[in-house]
Every structure is written in C-alpha cells, then in structure tokens.
Design a protein around this motif. Structure first.
Motif, PDB file in Angstrom:
ATOM      1  N   ASP A   1      -6.004   2.022   6.850  1.00 20.72           N
ATOM      2  CA  ASP A   1      -7.164   1.381   7.484  1.00 20.72           C
ATOM      3  C   ASP A   1      -8.265   0.960   6.510  1.00 20.72           C
ATOM      4  O   ASP A   1      -8.924  -0.065   6.724  1.00 20.72           O
ATOM      5  N   ASN A   2      -8.464   1.735   5.449  1.00 20.46           N
ATOM      6  CA  ASN A   2      -9.531   1.400   4.489  1.00 20.46           C
ATOM      7  C   ASN A   2      -9.077   0.454   3.382  1.00 20.46           C
ATOM      8  O   ASN A   2      -9.824   0.225   2.433  1.00 20.46           O
ATOM      9  N   TYR A   3      -7.834  -0.046   3.475  1.00 19.64           N
ATOM     10  CA  TYR A   3      -7.290  -0.837   2.353  1.00 19.64           C
ATOM     11  C   TYR A   3      -6.671  -2.156   2.818  1.00 19.64           C
ATOM     12  O   TYR A   3      -5.696  -2.629   2.248  1.00 19.64           O
ATOM     13  N   LYS A   4      -7.226  -2.724   3.865  1.00 13.42           N
ATOM     14  CA  LYS A   4      -6.605  -3.899   4.481  1.00 13.42           C
ATOM     15  C   LYS A   4      -6.926  -5.228   3.816  1.00 13.42           C
ATOM     16  O   LYS A   4      -7.234  -6.221   4.499  1.00 13.42           O
TER      17      LYS A   4
ATOM     18  N   PHE B   1       0.846  -1.207   0.000  1.00 14.92           N
ATOM     19  CA  PHE B   1       0.000   0.000   0.000  1.00 14.92           C
ATOM     20  C   PHE B   1       0.876   1.250   0.000  1.00 14.92           C
ATOM     21  O   PHE B   1       0.684   2.177  -0.789  1.00 14.92           O
ATOM     22  N   HIS B   2       1.864   1.262   0.875  1.00 14.43           N
ATOM     23  CA  HIS B   2       2.769   2.408   1.048  1.00 14.43           C
ATOM     24  C   HIS B   2       3.557   2.689  -0.238  1.00 14.43           C
ATOM     25  O   HIS B   2       3.737   3.842  -0.631  1.00 14.43           O
TER      26      HIS B   2
ATOM     27  N   LEU C   1      -6.447   0.109  -5.555  1.00 14.41           N
ATOM     28  CA  LEU C   1      -5.913   1.456  -5.357  1.00 14.41           C
ATOM     29  C   LEU C   1      -4.724   1.683  -6.293  1.00 14.41           C
ATOM     30  O   LEU C   1      -4.623   2.727  -6.956  1.00 14.41           O
ATOM     31  N   ASP C   2      -3.840   0.704  -6.363  1.00 19.08           N
ATOM     32  CA  ASP C   2      -2.665   0.786  -7.237  1.00 19.08           C
ATOM     33  C   ASP C   2      -3.116   0.967  -8.694  1.00 19.08           C
ATOM     34  O   ASP C   2      -2.590   1.819  -9.428  1.00 19.08           O
TER      35      ASP C   2
ATOM     36  N   ARG D   1      -2.153   4.052 -11.116  1.00 20.15           N
ATOM     37  CA  ARG D   1      -1.143   3.718 -12.108  1.00 20.15           C
ATOM     38  C   ARG D   1      -1.184   4.514 -13.418  1.00 20.15           C
ATOM     39  O   ARG D   1      -0.134   4.974 -13.887  1.00 20.15           O
ATOM     40  N   PRO D   2      -2.371   4.698 -14.038  1.00 18.59           N
ATOM     41  CA  PRO D   2      -2.356   5.376 -15.350  1.00 18.59           C
ATOM     42  C   PRO D   2      -1.703   6.752 -15.295  1.00 18.59           C
ATOM     43  O   PRO D   2      -0.964   7.128 -16.202  1.00 18.59           O
TER      44      PRO D   2
END
Lengths: 162, 162
Positions: A67-70, A43-44, A78-79, A83-84
């Motif tokens: 917290d919202n991406y566990k 995530f980071h 998210l990635d 990305r684009p």
C-alpha cells in the motif's frame, strides 16, 4: 549462485525501464494470476529477496505491505534501499555455506528447516517465476516483454569482476 | 546446478499431472504471451532443455515442430525419450565444465560463444520463466497453479543420492 543473482538484477532493471514507458494505471491494474499487478510483482520480488537474506543473516525482515509503495519510483527506491545488503551477502557467498541450516517457525507453530543453499535457489527461482508472469501481462498491455535470455549478456565476465 | 534441474523436473511432472485434469481444448487453446498454449509451452521446455544439452555434447538437436505432439500423452512421451540423456549429462556435471566454451553459428552467420555454465543456467532459467507463464494461464482456466516453491521439497536430500 552469483551468476543467477546478477542475471536477476539485470532483468529486474530492464523491467523497471520497461515500466517507464507504461502508464501507472496499467502498472497497477488488477490482472489474473500471481500478485495481480505488474508493480506489486516487482515490489514482491524485491521484498522476498531481501527478506530471505535477512532471515539467513538472523535479522528482522520487512513487514510493510504494498500500500505504501504504489508507484514505480517508490518500488525502485525500496529496491535500492535493500540491494546493498543483498549484494554484499551474495558477494560473500561460498560453497561452505551451502549446508548451513535455517530454522523458521511459522505462524501456526510449525518448524521448517531449510539448507542455506536451498534458500538461495528458492530466491533465484522465485524471481524468475514471477518475471515469467510479467511477460504474459506485457503482451496483454500490447508490449514486447523484456527478454529472459541468460546467454548473451556477458554474465561470466561480470562474475569474474565481482 | 543439479538441484535446479531436479527442481525443474519435479515441477514439470506436477504440471503434467495438473494437465490430466484439464480438457485438451483448454491445453491447446491459444493464449496471450509466451508460446501461446499450455501444451506447447511444456513441449518447448522439454525441447529446449534437450537441444541445449545436445549442443554441449556436440550432437544434432531436435528439429521437429509442435504439430506432431499436440496431446499431453505425446508431449510426455517425447519428454521421457529426451530425459535419460539430459539426466545423464546433469549427473556428470562438475565445476571443471563451467568455463568450457560452446560456439554456435546462427542462421545469419553470426558466431556466438557461451560458456557451458552459462548455457546450463540459461536452460534452468528458461524453464522457470515459462512455468511462470503457465501459472497465469492456470488462473485463467480457473485452477490453482502448481506451487513454484523450491524450499520444502527435500531437494538437498534428493541431491545427495544422485
């Protein structure tokens, strides 16, 4: 510059696939060093890459915490969302941008100036460093880590086409 | 390319200084992942960097194992012995060398071809990856790792002078 970004994206995708074989409990388990868990590290990496590019573009960056991406799926989504824009920025990178200056003001009011070329290399090194941490944790999980080799991946060919 | 090498050398020197505060027992302790110990990782980084540069130069590389270098002092001395040749190669690097081809033949007879630009980036990524592993082990020892930040180190200025 471009080859390093392509390298990082290939390695990151291999780590996502590696994660598919691992339980969510292991992916979220608190570990020693770095961000503390495998999934928070991924995530980071995506967050930091996108945030620096947004700064170079003069746009707002991402302010949400982990917290919202566990889950692996949420981190990948998210990635994929980020990305684009990153790919577009990298594809349009040329040497004339190297010495442009990014000025950032910290929370305590300190003013930092960094050349764009420095920022781009920082983003590259940032990911490779954190992937090194994942490779140690992979062994703790009892699995072979993704190879970090840059040679042998056909990157020059890939670079010619982009 | 040059900025990344300077970055790696600065970070490596900071890790050597970090090691001065750590007992030899901790530096040689067998750990999970990577090369297995802090000191062998630093030995490996210096060895691999020099060996690839030697291959590009068409010269023989280093064939000794870690057994003769099991102290911080010995690893630093080896690194100092290798460094001038690597520094010289990097200082003379220019974009025209990017697509030259290095052909290597593995022990099993397989033939690999890599572009020089690929090899240089492999060497850069190789060090950053292993330094990431050290950062996890540093926390295991109860110490703060060396910062991996590339921004904020005045690297563009250093690069202008070299």
């Amino acid at each position: 510059m471009k080859m390093f970004f392509h390298y990082n994206w290939i390695i990151r995708e291999e780590w996502y696939r590696w994660c598919e074989e691992i339980s969510e409990e292991e992916l979220l388990k608190e570990r020693t060093g770095g961000l503390g868990s495998i999934l928070e590290t991924l995530f980071h990496i995506a967050d930091v890459e996108w945030s620096w590019i947004r700064l170079l573009e003069g746009k707002e960056d991402f302010q949400e915490g982990f917290d919202n991406y566990k889950s692996l799926e949420k981190v990948r989504q998210l990635d994929a969302r980020f990305r684009p824009e990153v790919e577009n920025f990298v594809a349009n990178w040329d040497d004339s941008m190297e010495h442009r200056v990014l000025t950032t003001i910290g929370r305590d009011g300190t003013v930092d100036t960094d050349e764009w070329g420095e920022v781009m290399r920082h983003v590259i090194a940032h990911e490779i460093h954190h992937i090194g941490q994942l490779s140690v944790w992979a062994r703790e999980v009892g699995r072979e880590p993704v190879s970090a080799n840059l040679v042998g991946r056909g990157l020059p060919e890939l670079n010619k086409n982009k």
